[in-house]
Design an enzyme around this catalytic site. Structure first.
Site, PDB file in Angstrom:
ATOM      1  N   ASP A 200       0.840  -1.208   0.000  1.00  0.00           N
ATOM      2  CA  ASP A 200       0.000   0.000   0.000  1.00  0.00           C
ATOM      3  C   ASP A 200       0.873   1.254   0.000  1.00  0.00           C
ATOM      4  OD1 ASP A 200       0.775  -0.757   2.668  1.00  0.00           O
ATOM      5  OD2 ASP A 200      -0.624   0.698   3.481  1.00  0.00           O
ATOM      6  N   HIS A 525       1.726  -8.865  -3.729  1.00  0.00           N
ATOM      7  CA  HIS A 525       0.677  -7.875  -3.450  1.00  0.00           C
ATOM      8  C   HIS A 525       1.400  -6.545  -3.276  1.00  0.00           C
ATOM      9  CE1 HIS A 525      -3.268  -6.584  -1.829  1.00  0.00           C
ATOM     10  NE2 HIS A 525      -2.556  -5.825  -1.005  1.00  0.00           N
ATOM     11  N   ASP A 568       1.490 -17.398  -4.968  1.00  0.00           N
ATOM     12  CA  ASP A 568       2.159 -16.301  -5.682  1.00  0.00           C
ATOM     13  C   ASP A 568       1.124 -15.582  -6.538  1.00  0.00           C
ATOM     14  OD1 ASP A 568       3.985 -14.573  -6.735  1.00  0.00           O
ATOM     15  OD2 ASP A 568       4.751 -15.979  -8.236  1.00  0.00           O
ATOM     16  N   GLU A 577       2.469 -10.326   0.257  1.00  0.00           N
ATOM     17  CA  GLU A 577       2.724  -8.889   0.208  1.00  0.00           C
ATOM     18  C   GLU A 577       4.225  -8.651   0.406  1.00  0.00           C
ATOM     19  OE1 GLU A 577      -0.022  -6.438   2.419  1.00  0.00           O
ATOM     20  OE2 GLU A 577       0.940  -4.591   1.759  1.00  0.00           O
TER      21      GLU A 577
END
Ligand code: 9MR
Length: 597
Positions: A200, A525, A568, A577
């Protein structure tokens, strides 16, 4: 919880090949090869490289415990000739499944080169090379450069992963949860720089504090090594080590997160996670939210550390050392006056708008933060008040450091910085040294009977969200501390074994670092990777197998076996992530091991 919008593309973006893998080794001294080799799940081996004199082993899956020892041949692909022949020497059953593996030890192969390890129909690429971890050590630091907010990532440093500046963070609003008379809700502050936390785009003080501390710690243990390591970042030309330059980029952001009263905003965040878009497309308003005790103490600890470490480079970072210490002391005073400001996101959302649903880093126990911060301030200032405070919060047992449990960071500082002439301090530090050895010893012993010859990954407790880093990688660093303290080379060996595990000698056969090895994690991620037309950024350690599967509503796992519960797929935030704290442990293990060569 996490917004996931893109479907996995099932294509390895680095290699652009489906089904087959292109051999893509970063091994120093090895020519990059384009040999095609079928992806092999029977042979599990470090895919990045072995030092010529190192222990070298592979794990081979066999049908049952009764299977005969396998014949292993190592071939030089340039000549087609065998350079090593031998048999597997030990059989081990998985503690989690019916799978059985045999171990082959080919340490006697010491000539540098790229080889194929062959067992029947199965082949795996291996590389023997001096300084085989240098590219990984560099890439793990470079990953932080890619994560930088508020500046353009330029082609001369980032190659095809260049991108325009984004998230300048000059227009950040004070969230109502953090409002004061001096800074009422809606006050605009500037809080530029720093790294995106993970997949993020938010910036979190608790995790940042742990991250910079881990890297400053490994820097202090290996100063000469880092003085000569060139990461090719914009600051590479100055006189400070690149690792310190990179860390400074985040430290200078952290300084902006202190409110005028000394408390630290817990995080700088959008209300919701952004979707999988490029940073320059992000439009959501960013806020600084509630001040917390954990964030404030983590800040105090790592700024006190920084004041000590950056003093040596006053001309590169003028005034920073003194400023860091002053802000650290102010933060500590705030925490003493606010010893229980917990981050409870639900409670916060019940009282304030807009609701915030991003990462929480919600620690509830602050004794370890008080202990760590007081420890670092004691060593930075020599003031006995900090010493008394640290000793009043002394931990009662040894436990590995993580973002939510920072006691070990304090213990390491007592071990590293105690003045040998102070009898009482020396006895404290000696106690911690004993604890550390007692803690790592059983793990080193467990490696001898494990399927992957690894001190990590032998118990269900070793698999959780972020276990590749907080479990395996950090255990390797603890082994290196044990080696430093005892001189016993068995601990160094076990640190390397943790690395072998991460680089492919494990149950899934993935090399868990993006861009490295023959079967790397390709779909983390990671919004920066997913939104970049040139694909996955290299040098990132993914979280790893996590039977908790907190993301199972978004992705389909094929098994719950603890060491195989990994996928994956970029939707898998709980197993795949990337995150700055996890990469910090990779920087530490790769760098320290490389420095010992
Ligand atoms: O690393 C964190 C892990 O220990 C927690 O179990 C998990 C759930 O709270 O959150 C992880 O941290 C995430 C953070 O909250 C937001 N950015 C991504 C982080 C890595 O997944």
């Amino acid at each position: 919880m996490f917004v996931f919008l893109r479907k996995n593309k099932y294509i390895c973006k680095q290699n652009d090949i489906t089904g087959m893998k292109k051999i893509f080794s970063f091994c120093v001294g090895c020519v990059m090869s384009t040999i095609m080799l079928a992806q092999n799940d029977v042979l599990k081996v470090n895919q990045v490289g072995f030092e010529p004199e190192a222990e070298k082993t592979a794990s081979i899956e066999v049908a049952s415990v009764d299977a005969k020892p396998q014949t292993v041949t190592i071939i030089n692909p340039a000549t087609g000739k065998a350079v090593w022949k031998g048999k597997t020497s030990r059989t081990a059953k998985s503690p989690f499944s019916d799978k059985v593996r045999q171990i082959v030890d080919f340490s006697s192969l010491t000539t540098e080169g790229r080889y194929q390890l062959v067992v029947g129909e199965n082949k795996a690429e291996i590389c023997v090379s001096k300084h085989s971890l240098t590219p990984l050590s560099v890439a793990a630091i470079k990953a932080f450069y890619y994560q930088r907010a508020s500046m353009p990532i330029e082609a001369q440093y980032a190659g095809k992963w260049a991108r325009p500046a984004a998230h300048m963070d000059t227009n950040v609003q004070v969230h109502p949860s953090a409002a004061t008379a001096e800074r009422p809700a809606g006050t605009v502050i500037s809080s530029s720089w720093g790294w995106y936390d993970a997949g993020d785009y938010n910036k979190y003080i608790v995790n940042s504090g742990y991250t910079v501390a881990v890297m400053m710690n490994v820097y202090e243990q290996n100063k000469d090594y880092y003085k000569s390591l060139n990461v090719n970042i914009p600051e590479s030309k100055n006189n400070a080590p690149d690792l310190l330059d990179e860390i400074y980029y985040n430290l200078k952001w952290m300084l902006t997160m202190q409110d005028t009263d000394g408390g630290l905003y817990h995080k700088l965040t959008t209300p919701n996670f952004e979707s999988f878009i490029a940073p320059s497309e992000c439009k959501q308003q960013r806020y600084v939210v509630k001040k917390t005790t954990a964030a404030t103490l983590d800040f105090a600890a790592c700024m006190a550390m920084a004041s000590r470490i950056y003093k040596e480079y006053e001309s590169e970072f003028p005034g920073f050392s003194a400023q860091a210490l002053a802000q650290a002391e102010k933060a500590f005073a705030w925490a003493k006056a606010h010893p229980n400001e917990e981050y409870d996101q639900n409670k916060m959302n019940a009282s304030f708008d807009p609701d915030v649903v991003t990462g929480a880093y919600d620690d509830k126990v602050f004794d370890d933060e008080f202990y760590w911060a007081a420890t670092e301030l004691y060593f930075a200032t020599g003031k006995n008040d900090y010493r008394d405070e640290a000793l009043s919060k002394k931990p009662s047992a040894y436990s590995p450091a993580s973002w939510g449990n920072v006691a070990e960071l304090g213990m390491l500082s007592w071990m590293n910085l105690t003045d040998e002439n102070s009898i009482s301090d020396k006895s404290i530090a000696d106690g911690y040294k004993e604890w550390l050895i007692e803690y790592v010893k059983p793990y080193a012993e467990a490696a001898e009977t494990s399927c992957f010859l690894s001190p990590a990954g032998n118990s269900p407790k070793d698999f959780f969200w972020g276990c590749n880093a907080e479990g395996c990688c950090w255990r390797g660093v603890q082994m290196l501390y044990a080696f430093k303290l005892t001189g016993d080379a068995n601990y160094k060996l076990n640190a390397q074994r943790c690395m072998n595990y991460l680089l492919g000698q494990n149950a899934t056969g993935y090399c868990y670092v993006t861009g490295f090895g023959t079967k790397p994690s390709c779909h983390p991620h990671h919004r920066l990777s997913e939104s970049n037309p040139n694909g996955t950024l290299p040098g990132f350690l993914v979280g790893g197998p996590n039977p908790g599967q907190q993301d199972k509503d978004y992705v389909e796992y094929t098994t719950r076996i603890p060491d195989e519960s990994y996928i994956d797929n970029s939707g898998s935030y709980a197993s795949n992530e990337i995150a700055i704290n996890w990469n910090a442990t990779l920087v530490a293990l790769a760098g320290w091991l490389d420095a010992l060569q």
